[in-house]
Design an enzyme around this catalytic site. Structure first.
Site, PDB file in Angstrom:
ATOM      1  N   ASP A 388     -67.219   9.003  43.337  1.00  0.00           N
ATOM      2  CA  ASP A 388     -67.991   8.548  42.362  1.00  0.00           C
ATOM      3  C   ASP A 388     -66.548   8.814  41.011  1.00  0.00           C
ATOM      4  O   ASP A 388     -65.720   9.997  41.647  1.00  0.00           O
ATOM      5  CB  ASP A 388     -68.959   8.841  41.754  1.00  0.00           C
ATOM      6  CG  ASP A 388     -69.678   8.197  40.986  1.00  0.00           C
ATOM      7  OD1 ASP A 388     -69.388   7.324  40.282  1.00  0.00           O
ATOM      8  OD2 ASP A 388     -70.929   8.298  41.224  1.00  0.00           O
ATOM      9  N   GLU A 391     -61.472   6.660  38.884  1.00  0.00           N
ATOM     10  CA  GLU A 391     -60.986   5.729  37.881  1.00  0.00           C
ATOM     11  C   GLU A 391     -59.812   6.528  37.407  1.00  0.00           C
ATOM     12  O   GLU A 391     -58.781   6.557  37.525  1.00  0.00           O
ATOM     13  CB  GLU A 391     -61.283   5.019  36.669  1.00  0.00           C
ATOM     14  CG  GLU A 391     -62.491   4.365  36.599  1.00  0.00           C
ATOM     15  CD  GLU A 391     -63.687   4.785  37.403  1.00  0.00           C
ATOM     16  OE1 GLU A 391     -65.093   4.147  38.102  1.00  0.00           O
ATOM     17  OE2 GLU A 391     -64.155   5.724  37.188  1.00  0.00           O
ATOM     18  N   ASP A 458     -70.776   0.691  36.374  1.00  0.00           N
ATOM     19  CA  ASP A 458     -72.235   1.200  36.053  1.00  0.00           C
ATOM     20  C   ASP A 458     -72.272   0.192  35.355  1.00  0.00           C
ATOM     21  O   ASP A 458     -72.801   0.501  33.722  1.00  0.00           O
ATOM     22  CB  ASP A 458     -71.982   2.356  35.066  1.00  0.00           C
ATOM     23  CG  ASP A 458     -72.053   3.635  36.456  1.00  0.00           C
ATOM     24  OD1 ASP A 458     -72.493   3.781  36.900  1.00  0.00           O
ATOM     25  OD2 ASP A 458     -71.736   4.525  35.650  1.00  0.00           O
TER      26      ASP A 458
END
Length: 680
Positions: A388, A391, A458
């Site tokens: 997760d 980025e 998300d």
């Protein structure tokens, strides 16, 4: 004086302070690099070394002011010259690069100077005391169609006329590879922050800060040929393991070992297939501890052993953030294994407490992160990781304010998710695991070779978000990332008691059924609080998100589609092998197989699963029918009704809530008919 020379199969031009190098880099491909700060640098951001087994090409030729390099289907021309610049008082050298197919047709060409406009196709502008801002300009074919570039939240299949930020964000993965209907593919081999603009008047690639120009071009008669060449150049995805083909069950979040095990046991009690179950975030004591919190997860080894006995794999969430209160912070900070901040406070993220990111561009940091996860997870039987925040997701995306082992953030930020995936791929393979797959929230060029299964972040629980994910899946496949998935139903919101959300969930599950990976996840409402035995609070958890959590009517439809997914296994397995061996996307735009159909580059709400299944999901609320475009060049069979249609036309089909229209190409897909008809 400017100078053209050959060195084996390599062309080099020097002049006006610049060095330009063009060399073969694959059977039908070349790599182009240019520098105004000295010799070009052999960076390996995404490209693998040039193949040594590629078929021999004719040596490059130089004829006066023109040089030519022929590499399979691709021909590259360098046209050179000088012009008198009256403003500077001397002659200025120039070199223009043109790419042609084997018939001589121009595929791509650097922009001309425009005479008195003094435009530069390779425009380096120095930063004071640093490197350069770079703009690379190309002539633009106004009639070409474009696809690729990775994951952006939009609904355009044809990217012509669009502009893109070359930067990662939560729900945005910038993968700078684009395929043109004109017959070429281009990789912008530069992890710098910047922009890409595909205008009708010109194409521009911009790097805000860089040392050199670096890109790769290939020619192909079809998108499939281009996809294969790109996989050869940047790496092939591993073979998807068998547990990647079924249902992946998740919610925000299973808070205890017993809660997670009960879900797997209930699947088996109900006779429902289940391949993967997920321990999501904040199963740890502190962010960056990289271990289960003992009170809630007392025996991870016993948990994974029981799950494996049920035929289920455990996937565990790992974040790259390290909280300042983590037991591992002193070690990682002391060894310079954390990202640095150039200005202001070192805190880079505040969710779950102030934290900094592991600098995965540092080989030592990658080794340290894997060692922590090996001891706490892999030794207990975990062999799938959920990567997760990849980025990475800074509190503010001030990307020029962060500094990595590999360089300034403005120059190398986009490399981060690729190397985050590499940590776990390399660690798992060194530990003896094969066919590695890890779920990751972001990717860059080359991520696929590290087993990256990318999901779209998300996103909202809306019909618009659903439509956008269909397009995103197509473009990710074109960009060389064949493993793609979404949070079924969306992530943010979704009330388990709301009939309107039930409809969206069903339609999204139908899309997931015919996607590379079928995965339930989301922050379902109403949420619930979690406390430890001493009364201290832990991260909240969402509502239940299992197939049976939405009532009997919804369960019946979801279970029916899960049976369809199981019937798809042999076909999915073959498609995963095609991705592994030949670099082909699993989920494809219509243009991938039917480039001659004029509608193939425009349809946004249909896609192909492999070459032979056309999926036309319902993506608007309340709809019980829809129009389906059937591409020309094939005969199409409605797999539920058996009705046959000639290609090249639109048909209207019934699609009540339990039905997703799926069509087989030239008789394909008949094995799915019984499972589709059984849903009702």
């Amino acid at each position: 004086m400017p100078h053209l020379r050959t060195d084996g199969s390599r062309l080099t031009w020097t002049g006006d302070g610049e060095t330009l190098v063009v060399e073969p880099w694959g059977t039908d491909a070349v790599r182009v690099r240019s520098s105004v700060t000295g010799d070009v640098v052999d960076t390996d951001w995404a490209l693998l070394p040039a193949p040594t087994t590629q078929p021999p090409a004719l040596p490059p030729t130089i004829d006066g002011d023109t040089a030519t390099l022929v590499q399979g289907r691709l021909t590259v021309e360098l046209t050179t010259g000088q012009h008198r610049d009256w403003q500077v008082g001397h002659h200025v050298a120039w070199c223009r690069v043109t790419f042609r197919d084997r018939t001589g047709r121009v595929l791509l060409r650097e922009h001309e100077s425009g005479g008195a406009l003094k435009l530069r196709a390779r425009d380096f502008r120095a930063h004071v005391g640093g490197d350069h801002r770079l703009v690379a300009r190309f002539e633009s074919d106004p009639d070409e169609h474009l696809a690729g570039m990775g994951l952006y939240q939009q609904e355009l299949v044809d990217l012509k006329g669009s502009t893109f930020e070359l930067a990662h964000r939560n729900s945005q993965a910038s993968v700078p590879f684009v395929v043109s209907s004109a017959g070429y593919g281009m990789l912008w081999h530069n992890p710098a922050v910047g922009t890409a603009t595909f205008g009708r008047n010109r194409t521009e690639w911009v790097a805000d800060s860089t040392r050199q120009l670096d890109y790769w071009v290939t020619a192909g008669d079809t998108p499939a040929q281009i996809a294969s060449a790109y996989a050869d150049a940047t790496g092939h995805v591993p073979m998807m393991p068998e547990h990647g083909l079924g249902l992946w069950q998740s919610r925000l979040r299973y808070t205890t070992q017993d809660e997670l095990l009960d879900v797997a046991r209930e699947h088996r009690r109900r006779g429902l297939p289940l391949d993967v179950v997920v321990a999501d975030f904040f199963h740890w004591p502190h962010l960056g501890d990289y271990r289960f919190e003992d009170e809630f997860w007392p025996d991870p080894a016993a948990m994974t052993a029981e799950l494996r006995g049920l035929g289920v794999e455990l996937m565990v969430s790992v974040w790259p953030q390290v909280g300042v209160d983590s037991e591992n912070f002193p070690q990682l900070a002391g060894e310079n294994h954390l990202v640095r901040t150039d200005r202001g406070l070192e805190v880079q993220m505040a969710f779950g407490g102030p934290s900094m990111f592991v600098d995965v561009t540092h080989p030592g940091a990658r080794a340290a992160l894997w060692e922590l996860c090996r001891r706490s997870y892999h030794e207990h039987g975990v062999r799938i990781f959920w990567l997760d925040e990849a980025e990475p997701e800074y509190g503010r995306y001030d990307l020029d304010n962060y500094r990595f082992h590999a360089g300034p953030g403005a120059q190398v930020s986009n490399l981060y998710p690729q190397l985050f995936s590499r940590v776990f791929h390399d660690g798992l393979t060194a530990a003896g695991e094969q066919d590695v797959v890890n779920l990751v929230r972001c990717a860059w060029a080359g991520s696929q070779r590290y087993g990256a299964l990318v999901w779209s972040g998300d996103i909202a629980c809306t019909w618009q978000a659903l439509r956008r994910q269909l397009v995103a899946g197509v473009h990710m496949g074109v960009a060389g990332i064949p493993w793609f998935t979404t949070d079924i139903g969306g992530f943010h919101g979704g009330d388990v008691r709301d009939p309107a959300f039930h409809e969206l969930l069903v339609r999204w599950f139908q899309v997931g059924t015919f996607s590379p990976v079928l995965r339930m996840h989301g922050d379902r409402q109403p949420s619930r609080s979690v406390t430890a035995a001493d009364g201290s609070a832990r991260m909240d958890a969402g509502a239940d998100n299992e197939l049976w959590s939405y009532g009997a009517d919804v369960e019946r439809v979801l279970v029916g589609h899960l049976r369809v997914r199981e019937a798809l296994r042999p076909r999915l397995r073959a498609l995963m092998r095609e991705a592994h061996e030949d670099g082909q996307p699993v989920l494809r735009g219509l243009f991938h197989e039917f480039g001659d159909d004029p509608r193939a580059w425009q349809v946004t709400d249909q896609y192909l699963l492999g070459a032979d299944l056309l999926v036309a999901p319902v993506v608007h609320p309340g709809a019980t029918s829809r129009t389906v475009h059937l591409p020309a060049g094939a005969t199409w069979t409605d797999l539920r009704t058996g009705e046959r249609h000639a290609g090249g036309a639109d048909v209207e089909v019934d699609a009540p809530l339990h039905v997703v229209p799926v069509f087989g190409r030239d008789g394909a897909g008949g094995e799915l008919g019984d499972a589709l008809r059984a849903i009702g």
